[in-house]
Design a protein around this motif. Structure first.
Motif, short mmCIF file in Angstrom:
data_model
loop_
_atom_site.label_atom_id
_atom_site.label_comp_id
_atom_site.label_asym_id
_atom_site.label_seq_id
_atom_site.Cartn_x
_atom_site.Cartn_y
_atom_site.Cartn_z
N ILE A 158 8.26 -51.74 4.61
CA ILE A 158 7.69 -50.19 4.28
C ILE A 158 6.14 -50.39 4.25
O ILE A 158 5.41 -49.56 5.05
N PRO A 159 5.48 -51.11 3.49
CA PRO A 159 4.10 -50.98 2.86
C PRO A 159 3.12 -51.52 4.01
O PRO A 159 3.54 -52.42 4.74
N PRO B 173 3.03 -46.14 1.23
CA PRO B 173 2.20 -47.06 0.31
C PRO B 173 1.43 -48.05 1.19
O PRO B 173 1.86 -48.55 2.17
N ASP B 174 0.19 -48.28 0.57
CA ASP B 174 -0.56 -49.56 0.96
C ASP B 174 0.21 -50.86 0.61
O ASP B 174 0.54 -51.83 1.41
N PHE B 175 0.78 -50.65 -0.70
CA PHE B 175 1.57 -51.94 -1.20
C PHE B 175 2.71 -51.50 -1.91
O PHE B 175 2.55 -50.32 -2.59
N ILE B 176 3.87 -52.26 -2.11
CA ILE B 176 4.64 -51.77 -3.28
C ILE B 176 4.41 -53.38 -3.82
O ILE B 176 4.45 -54.39 -3.43
N VAL B 177 4.23 -52.90 -5.36
CA VAL B 177 4.02 -53.94 -6.20
C VAL B 177 5.08 -54.21 -7.20
O VAL B 177 5.60 -53.31 -7.85
N VAL B 178 5.72 -55.46 -7.11
CA VAL B 178 6.91 -55.66 -7.91
C VAL B 178 6.68 -56.60 -9.16
O VAL B 178 5.94 -57.75 -8.82
N VAL B 179 6.82 -56.35 -10.50
CA VAL B 179 6.73 -57.05 -11.65
C VAL B 179 7.99 -56.99 -12.40
O VAL B 179 7.92 -56.20 -12.93
N ALA B 180 8.76 -58.08 -12.41
CA ALA B 180 9.90 -58.23 -13.38
C ALA B 180 10.76 -56.91 -13.00
O ALA B 180 11.20 -56.24 -14.06
#
Length: 313
Positions: free
Chosen positions: A101-102, A82-89
């Motif tokens: 990783i990203p 992935p380009d990003f791992i996005v974390v929201v709650a």
């Protein structure tokens, strides 16, 4: 231009608008969320709001009990590149192996103007503290708890009557575009990262019912903030004649009294006037055991609340 490849991690409804916007604008390859849990009075096992949305869009879903211990899932994330791992709650702290990783990093959307409130319940603590402004912060995640470098912020004003639930809803909606803006600007090197000042932070501990008991020895303003900060969960309460009385809405009055804090001074259609350490608080909405939450004006039509009773812990 190819869409950004995203692995999304989140669990409650707060994360849903962010995931939906990323599905529309990016290429969300996988979603990680907490395991299905019993919910409601019937204790039926239910999917998280994030999982429900991912399933709707046919996105692969993984539900690790503890991600850092589940190498198979970590390896699947690595395969995605992935380009990003996005974390929201999401509800779990990521290991260094996952953080690395990203391509561009792990980005977290946090419902607070960092470094003001870190932790699990920043929205509630902002209201309980009487803050006039809160907001969202995006950060580049590290191995600490909400300690990473800050990226972008937006602000939401808090008026004197706003509950934590109302603030939560506003931050949930305004956080999604801030998150997308953060990803796009990071890719284009348009953000200057800002380190957090640890001396300015408070930790917003997870809420529970044991901490919701009203201390009438505090000021009317502090109690009012406490009540709206714990609405809709866990809801502030006191005891009236040994019956738990949940308090959902209140107002600070410009009145003084020499009565003992917690004393019910007057009851009428306006509400229940209660003595505090420095003045009078008007209780407007209550809920008694096995009853619906009602405005005091409605409750007293079929029930009696006596004056001069002292509300207690």
């Amino acid at each position: 231009m190819e869409k950004l490849k995203i692995v999304f991690m989140g669990t409650p409804d707060f994360a849903v608008p962010s995931l939906k916007l990323l599905i529309e604008e990016c290429d969300v390859k996988a979603v990680l969320t907490q395991p299905d849990r019993p919910k409601g009075r019937g204790k039926m096992v239910a999917m998280s709001p994030v999982k429900e949305l991912a399933v709707e869009y046919n996105i692969p879903v993984y539900q690790p009990i503890r991600l850092r211990k589940e190498q198979e899932i970590i390896d699947k994330i690595k395969e995605i590149e992935p380009d990003f791992i996005v974390v929201v709650a999401f509800g779990q702290i990521l290991s260094k192996e996952v953080l690395d990783i990203p391509k561009y990093g792990c980005i977290n959307l946090h419902g607070s103007l960092l470094p003001r409130f870190r932790g699990a319940a920043p929205v509630n603590y902002a209201v309980m503290a009487g803050d006039k402004v809160s907001g969202n912060t995006t950060m580049l995640m590290d191995e600490g708890l909400d300690t990473g470098d800050m990226l972008l912020k937006n602000e939401v004003e808090i008026d004197d009557e706003m509950t934590a639930g109302e603030l939560y809803d506003k931050l949930m909606q305004t956080g999604a575009p801030l998150l997308l803006d953060t990803l796009n600007k990071l890719v284009n090197n348009e953000i200057v990262k800002e380190k957090q000042d640890d001396t300015l932070t408070c930790y917003a501990h997870l809420l529970n019912r044991d901490m919701a008991n009203i201390d009438w020895n505090k000021s009317a303003y502090e109690i009012h903030n406490f009540i709206r900060g714990l609405n809709p969960f866990p809801i502030a309460y006191s005891y009236y004649n040994d019956k738990m009385m949940k308090v959902l809405k209140s107002k600070v009055l410009e009145e003084k009294t020499n009565k003992e804090p917690g004393t019910i001074l007057k009851v009428n259609k306006d509400g229940i006037r209660v003595a505090t350490n420095d003045g009078v608080l008007l209780i407007i909405k209550v809920q008694f055991p096995n009853k619906k939450a009602l405005e005091v004006s409605e409750y007293i039509k079929g029930n009696t609340i006596e004056e001069n009773i002292i509300l207690h812990c």
